[in-house]
Design a protein around this motif. Structure first.
Motif, PDB file in Angstrom:
ATOM      1  N   LYS A 333       9.504   1.947  -4.152  1.00 29.45           N
ATOM      2  CA  LYS A 333      10.279   3.163  -4.424  1.00 29.45           C
ATOM      3  C   LYS A 333      11.763   2.847  -4.603  1.00 29.45           C
ATOM      4  O   LYS A 333      12.485   3.570  -5.293  1.00 29.45           O
ATOM      5  N   LYS A 334      12.197   1.776  -3.988  1.00 33.22           N
ATOM      6  CA  LYS A 334      13.589   1.341  -4.122  1.00 33.22           C
ATOM      7  C   LYS A 334      13.797   0.500  -5.395  1.00 33.22           C
ATOM      8  O   LYS A 334      14.897   0.001  -5.640  1.00 33.22           O
ATOM      9  N   GLY A 335      12.736   0.337  -6.197  1.00 36.86           N
ATOM     10  CA  GLY A 335      12.840  -0.440  -7.432  1.00 36.86           C
ATOM     11  C   GLY A 335      12.723  -1.933  -7.219  1.00 36.86           C
ATOM     12  O   GLY A 335      13.096  -2.732  -8.087  1.00 36.86           O
ATOM     13  N   ILE A 336      12.200  -2.341  -6.074  1.00 34.99           N
ATOM     14  CA  ILE A 336      12.059  -3.759  -5.738  1.00 34.99           C
ATOM     15  C   ILE A 336      10.644  -4.215  -6.088  1.00 34.99           C
ATOM     16  O   ILE A 336       9.664  -3.570  -5.701  1.00 34.99           O
ATOM     17  N   SER A 337      10.538  -5.322  -6.823  1.00 34.87           N
ATOM     18  CA  SER A 337       9.222  -5.829  -7.209  1.00 34.87           C
ATOM     19  C   SER A 337       8.611  -6.619  -6.046  1.00 34.87           C
ATOM     20  O   SER A 337       9.246  -7.509  -5.484  1.00 34.87           O
ATOM     21  N   VAL A 338       7.378  -6.258  -5.692  1.00 34.48           N
ATOM     22  CA  VAL A 338       6.701  -6.831  -4.527  1.00 34.48           C
ATOM     23  C   VAL A 338       5.340  -7.372  -4.942  1.00 34.48           C
ATOM     24  O   VAL A 338       4.623  -6.743  -5.722  1.00 34.48           O
ATOM     25  N   LYS A 339       4.996  -8.529  -4.402  1.00 34.41           N
ATOM     26  CA  LYS A 339       3.632  -9.036  -4.557  1.00 34.41           C
ATOM     27  C   LYS A 339       3.034  -9.212  -3.166  1.00 34.41           C
ATOM     28  O   LYS A 339       3.614  -9.884  -2.305  1.00 34.41           O
ATOM     29  N   TYR A 340       1.900  -8.583  -2.949  1.00 34.86           N
ATOM     30  CA  TYR A 340       1.162  -8.764  -1.697  1.00 34.86           C
ATOM     31  C   TYR A 340       0.023  -9.728  -1.984  1.00 34.86           C
ATOM     32  O   TYR A 340      -0.931  -9.383  -2.685  1.00 34.86           O
ATOM     33  N   ASP A 341       0.143 -10.943  -1.493  1.00 35.22           N
ATOM     34  CA  ASP A 341      -0.837 -11.989  -1.808  1.00 35.22           C
ATOM     35  C   ASP A 341      -1.831 -12.121  -0.666  1.00 35.22           C
ATOM     36  O   ASP A 341      -1.621 -12.869   0.294  1.00 35.22           O
ATOM     37  N   ASP A 342      -2.934 -11.369  -0.775  1.00 31.41           N
ATOM     38  CA  ASP A 342      -3.973 -11.425   0.253  1.00 31.41           C
ATOM     39  C   ASP A 342      -5.186 -12.213  -0.210  1.00 31.41           C
ATOM     40  O   ASP A 342      -6.281 -12.089   0.359  1.00 31.41           O
ATOM     41  N   ALA A 343      -5.002 -13.045  -1.264  1.00 27.19           N
ATOM     42  CA  ALA A 343      -6.116 -13.869  -1.743  1.00 27.19           C
ATOM     43  C   ALA A 343      -6.608 -14.767  -0.613  1.00 27.19           C
ATOM     44  O   ALA A 343      -5.808 -15.387   0.097  1.00 27.19           O
ATOM     45  N   ASP A 344      -7.934 -14.834  -0.450  1.00 31.22           N
ATOM     46  CA  ASP A 344      -8.484 -15.612   0.665  1.00 31.22           C
ATOM     47  C   ASP A 344      -8.938 -17.011   0.259  1.00 31.22           C
ATOM     48  O   ASP A 344      -9.558 -17.721   1.052  1.00 31.22           O
TER      49      ASP A 344
END
Length: 493
Positions: A333-344
């Motif tokens: 929402k703040k315009g920040i690009s995020v990657k959540y890397d939950d690859a196992d």
């Protein structure tokens, strides 16, 4: 990944090899099957897209509009402006035929000799000629001015020695071309666009630059003045990072582009052109990155924050995901690009090394113990500092941290640059010291002979007459003749 990181050549051992290794290992680009060309991979292209978006916005705020002009240029167009054709003749790729046919044995294709073009076509090395031929049809009256167009495109300049992003036969760029009613307007436009480039370099790329004007020998072919921004890389070499040209009326006269002024009298228009290219990605890499990989300014990083769950079991990963999802939403929402890397299929240590290599500015890691303690592990890429911070308010903390990283890497680069700018009045001293890099402020008598001797003796060139330094008369260190000002001399890419 740890093994791959060890294979990254150290800057101190071989800076050039470090640069080439880093581009390949960080997955930015690779060599093409076409000699002298490269394939820009998704991660490298994502950086270019961010650069493009910011520059495009900045251009449009000055009144510039985007257009597109043909890739192929009639050969006769280049010969209309003598200095222009002289400057680009050795780099031109030429299209002579428009058809292939099967060979007699049917195993290959050959050029059909009957399909020769009536006029050979040049693959665009730059577009002044075809754009000014077009502007002739668009400009009739002072009411049509100023006319300010930019195009995003590729160009081809046949290079014998290439290096990814810095110098390739084909590269991506933007080229702006403007037409004005008066000399003063055109000169002001050329200088304004130089300031746009400097603003972008310093405030988005975090690369400090010196603005200045090129010597006659170094100016763009066909220009009356070329303005430049020069950046210093970590090895002390200069990189020309953007240029803006005052073209005078040269192209208007070559292509007969006139307008009726307010007194209803015909006049030739006044012109500028200006451009930056994917060379900026090379500047980004060589200004900030280290022996662990890329260091990217947050404003241009494809991934600004990566979040990695630490979990041995699926239920642990699910617990981290549930806890962290509101943070991901808040950051986005703040315009920040995020990657959540939950690859196992990859261990956390592998992921840490990979994102460090790719220069992701902020890394967050969270496990079961962090959930219990109400904390999260944070690492900033620019300093490699790692700490455990409160989970509460982490989105606001990261937002402020990204701003701090942007400022920090700029200040680090500016400090390095300023510490490697030297005044020098002794030619023998200069010849020894320039081998180790740096920007040398030296008096110059303004002659091509002196400029050529410096280049022959040291492989260094006059980068520009800088605007940032107060100029006083002196004596040229090479010829002993009077000098009006000091210039920046450096070895360059």
């Amino acid at each position: 990944m740890a093994k791959e990181l060890k294979e990254l050549t150290k800057r101190a051992e071989n800076y050039s090899q470090w640069y080439n290794d880093l581009i390949v290992k960080s997955d930015m680009a690779e060599q093409s099957a076409v000699r002298g060309c490269m394939v820009i991979k998704p991660y490298g292209y994502a950086i270019w897209e961010k650069m493009q978006a910011e520059l495009d916005r900045m251009f449009k705020e000055t009144g510039v509009q985007n257009a597109y002009f043909p890739l192929l240029i009639p050969k006769s167009f280049l010969s209309r402006e003598a200095e222009h054709v002289k400057g680009f003749a050795k780099e031109c790729a030429v299209v002579t035929h428009y058809r292939l046919k099967s060979s007699e044995d049917g195993n290959s294709v050959v050029v059909d000799p009957e399909a020769r073009l009536e006029e050979e076509l040049i693959v665009r090395p730059t577009s002044e000629t075809i754009i000014w031929n077009t502007y002739k049809n668009w400009i009739h009256s002072y009411r049509d001015l100023p006319l300010m167009c930019n195009q995003w495109c590729n160009v081809m300049r046949w290079e014998m020695r290439t290096r990814p992003f810095l110098r390739t036969s084909e590269f991506l760029w933007q080229e702006g071309h403007t037409a004005h009613a008066t000399r003063e307007e055109a000169e002001a436009e050329a200088q304004k666009m130089l300031k746009v480039y400097a603003d972008f370099a310093e405030n988005f790329m975090a690369v400090p630059v010196l603005q200045g004007v090129k010597s006659e020998t170094e100016r763009f072919a066909g220009a009356l003045d070329t303005y430049t921004i020069e950046a210093m890389m970590q090895d002390g070499k200069a990189l020309q990072s953007g240029t803006s040209h005052f073209l005078g009326q040269n192209f208007a006269k070559s292509f007969d582009v006139t307008f009726l002024n307010k007194e209803n009298k015909p006049e030739y228009v006044w012109a500028t052109s200006w451009g930056v290219s994917t060379r900026l990605i090379g500047a980004l890499i060589m200004t900030h990155s280290d022996d662990n990989g890329l260091v990217l300014p947050p404003k241009l990083a494809p991934i600004q924050v990566v979040i990695i769950p630490i979990a041995n079991k699926p239920e642990q990963r699910d617990a981290v995901t549930e806890k962290i999802q509101p943070v991901i939403d808040a950051l986005r929402k703040k315009g920040i690009s995020v990657k959540y890397d939950d690859a196992d299929n990859k261990r956390p240590g592998f992921k840490f090394a990979d994102y460090e290599l790719k220069g992701v500015p902020v890394r967050l890691a969270m496990g079961a113990r962090d959930i219990e303690n109400g904390t999260i592990e944070l690492m900033r890429r620019d300093t490699l500092e790692k700490e455990s911070v409160p989970f509460e308010g982490i989105a606001e903390h990261v937002e402020a941290l990204l701003d701090d990283i942007q400022k920090n890497i700029f200040e680090k680069a500016r400090k390095f640059r300023d510490e490697h700018v030297y005044e020098c009045d002794n030619y023998e001293e200069f010849k020894e010291r320039v081998k180790d890099g740096g920007f040398f402020l030296c008096h110059w008598d303004g002659t091509e002979e002196t400029e050529a001797k410096i280049k022959e003796d040291t492989q260094a060139t006059i980068r520009c007459v800088p605007f940032a330094y107060e100029q006083t008369p002196g004596v040229d260190m090479v010829s002993g003749k009077p000098s009006k000002y000091r210039v920046i001399i450096a070895r360059s890419y």
